[in-house]
Design a protein around this motif. Structure first.
Motif, PDB file in Angstrom:
ATOM      1  N   GLY A 142       0.812  -1.211   0.000  1.00 53.14           N
ATOM      2  CA  GLY A 142       0.000   0.000   0.000  1.00 53.14           C
ATOM      3  C   GLY A 142       0.840   1.254   0.000  1.00 53.14           C
ATOM      4  O   GLY A 142       0.536   2.224  -0.705  1.00 53.14           O
ATOM      5  N   GLY A 143       1.920   1.237   0.774  1.00 52.07           N
ATOM      6  CA  GLY A 143       2.800   2.405   0.833  1.00 52.07           C
ATOM      7  C   GLY A 143       3.505   2.670  -0.479  1.00 52.07           C
ATOM      8  O   GLY A 143       3.583   3.828  -0.924  1.00 52.07           O
ATOM      9  N   THR A 144       4.014   1.626  -1.115  1.00 54.79           N
ATOM     10  CA  THR A 144       4.720   1.830  -2.375  1.00 54.79           C
ATOM     11  C   THR A 144       3.762   2.190  -3.495  1.00 54.79           C
ATOM     12  O   THR A 144       4.100   3.001  -4.370  1.00 54.79           O
ATOM     13  CB  THR A 144       5.526   0.577  -2.762  1.00 54.79           C
ATOM     14  OG1 THR A 144       4.661  -0.564  -2.803  1.00 54.79           O
ATOM     15  CG2 THR A 144       6.653   0.322  -1.774  1.00 54.79           C
ATOM     16  N   ALA A 145       2.566   1.617  -3.481  1.00 56.12           N
ATOM     17  CA  ALA A 145       1.576   1.966  -4.502  1.00 56.12           C
ATOM     18  C   ALA A 145       1.194   3.437  -4.392  1.00 56.12           C
ATOM     19  O   ALA A 145       1.049   4.139  -5.408  1.00 56.12           O
ATOM     20  CB  ALA A 145       0.341   1.078  -4.361  1.00 56.12           C
ATOM     21  N   SER A 146       1.044   3.925  -3.165  1.00 56.24           N
ATOM     22  CA  SER A 146       0.715   5.331  -2.958  1.00 56.24           C
ATOM     23  C   SER A 146       1.863   6.234  -3.407  1.00 56.24           C
ATOM     24  O   SER A 146       1.640   7.264  -4.053  1.00 56.24           O
ATOM     25  CB  SER A 146       0.413   5.571  -1.476  1.00 56.24           C
ATOM     26  OG  SER A 146       0.152   6.935  -1.233  1.00 56.24           O
ATOM     27  N   ALA A 147       3.098   5.829  -3.088  1.00 54.96           N
ATOM     28  CA  ALA A 147       4.263   6.619  -3.493  1.00 54.96           C
ATOM     29  C   ALA A 147       4.394   6.646  -5.015  1.00 54.96           C
ATOM     30  O   ALA A 147       4.741   7.680  -5.607  1.00 54.96           O
ATOM     31  CB  ALA A 147       5.530   6.038  -2.863  1.00 54.96           C
ATOM     32  N   SER A 167       2.713  -1.993  -8.798  1.00 54.38           N
ATOM     33  CA  SER A 167       3.573  -2.071  -7.620  1.00 54.38           C
ATOM     34  C   SER A 167       3.542  -3.511  -7.149  1.00 54.38           C
ATOM     35  O   SER A 167       2.500  -4.019  -6.743  1.00 54.38           O
ATOM     36  CB  SER A 167       3.062  -1.130  -6.526  1.00 54.38           C
ATOM     37  OG  SER A 167       3.912  -1.159  -5.407  1.00 54.38           O
ATOM     38  N   SER A 210       1.925   6.335  -7.201  1.00 56.33           N
ATOM     39  CA  SER A 210       0.859   7.192  -7.719  1.00 56.33           C
ATOM     40  C   SER A 210       1.211   8.666  -7.570  1.00 56.33           C
ATOM     41  O   SER A 210       0.983   9.473  -8.483  1.00 56.33           O
ATOM     42  CB  SER A 210      -0.455   6.882  -6.994  1.00 56.33           C
ATOM     43  OG  SER A 210      -1.507   7.683  -7.479  1.00 56.33           O
ATOM     44  N   ASN A 211       1.795   9.028  -6.444  1.00 55.83           N
ATOM     45  CA  ASN A 211       2.193  10.420  -6.210  1.00 55.83           C
ATOM     46  C   ASN A 211       3.292  10.859  -7.183  1.00 55.83           C
ATOM     47  O   ASN A 211       3.308  11.993  -7.664  1.00 55.83           O
ATOM     48  CB  ASN A 211       2.669  10.603  -4.774  1.00 55.83           C
ATOM     49  CG  ASN A 211       1.544  10.498  -3.762  1.00 55.83           C
ATOM     50  OD1 ASN A 211       0.378  10.703  -4.094  1.00 55.83           O
ATOM     51  ND2 ASN A 211       1.885  10.155  -2.528  1.00 55.83           N
TER      52      ASN A 211
END
Length: 275
Positions: free
Chosen positions: A196-201, A222, A203-204
């Motif tokens: 979840g953290g890497t997917a969010s990073a 991711s 996307s950003n």
């Protein structure tokens, strides 16, 4: 004034594949095509053999004439120039790359490990060129290959990489798949948080470039695992794989992921230098 697409030619099977790819790309971009032949190829390949100036000139003239004829047959309206450079191939191509939109060189074909190999000249050029370098293997055809794949490290996002990949996908009107991998050293119940953290990073990182290139269709992946393995697998049906190479203040260095991809990917690989 636009920079040309530049291709290194030497008459080999790999350079013929590179020529075809470069001619098509130059025609698509509306740029000129520059052919570069290093007249010291023979000494590089057979260092113990002395080759006369007359023999070098004759070989250069023959190779350049054949490559010009092939490129004009493939892309009849293409603006083209050709140059013989009295230097070793790596040095000649690195110098030519500095004046190019991109430099295209051929790989050597099947290697002893899965995929293809890049010779010493190709590795030197990739390590030192100041502009993107595209490596093309013999026999490559892009028919049916409908996506560009970019390997991106969300811990070190570089605009040069994203701009190149988005621009290339947009010009070719194909989707762009951006791959970021991660590896959790902890137990499985921590993997969901890691993903979840890497997917969010990811996307950003990609968001501003989606806005800059709104016509490009983008997917973000991711996934756990090793980046090189994911990218080599993705290359089996990709038109181009894009990876980065950090410019070093001193010396040359190709990262482990880029090194693996340029040796084993089944499609052309663009290596984009970044600060």
């Amino acid at each position: 004034m636009s920079r040309p697409v530049t291709v290194g030619v030497d008459g080999s099977e790999g350079s013929v594949a590179a020529l075809d790819w470069a001619a098509d790309e130059a025609a698509l971009r509306g740029d000129g095509l520059r052919l570069v032949y290093a007249t010291l190829w023979a000494q590089h390949q057979l260092q113990a053999v002395k080759v006369s100036h007359e023999d070098r000139a004759g070989e250069a003239e023959s190779v350049i004439a054949a490559t010009e004829q092939r490129a004009r047959a493939r892309q009849p309206g293409l603006v083209m120039s050709a140059e013989e450079i009295e230097d070793a191939p790596a040095q000649a191509l690195i110098a030519a790359a500095s004046e190019a939109d991109m430099l295209v060189v051929g790989s050597h074909g099947l290697g002893s490990v899965r995929g293809f190999i890049v010779g010493s000249v190709g590795q030197e050029v990739v390590a030192d060129a100041k502009r993107p370098v595209v490596l093309v293997r013999p026999g490559y055809e892009d028919s049916g290959r409908r996506r560009v794949v970019l390997g991106l490290d969300v811990g070190e996002v570089k605009a040069e990489l994203l701009d190149f990949a988005f621009d290339f996908a947009g010009r070719h009107d194909v989707p762009l798949e951006i791959v970021n991998t991660w590896h959790s050293p902890f137990h499985r119940h921590h993997e969901a948080a890691e993903e979840g953290g890497t997917a969010s990073a990811l996307s950003n990182a990609v968001g501003p470039f989606r806005e800059k290139y709104p016509a490009v269709r983008v997917s973000e992946v991711s996934a756990p695992g090793r980046a090189a393995e994911h990218l080599v697998d993705a290359a089996s049906d990709a038109r181009l794989v894009v990876v980065g190479r950090r410019r070093a203040a001193k010396g040359s260095h190709i990262g482990s992921v880029t090194h693996a991809v340029i040796h084993h990917a089944a499609c052309p690989v663009a290596v984009v230098p970044h600060s």
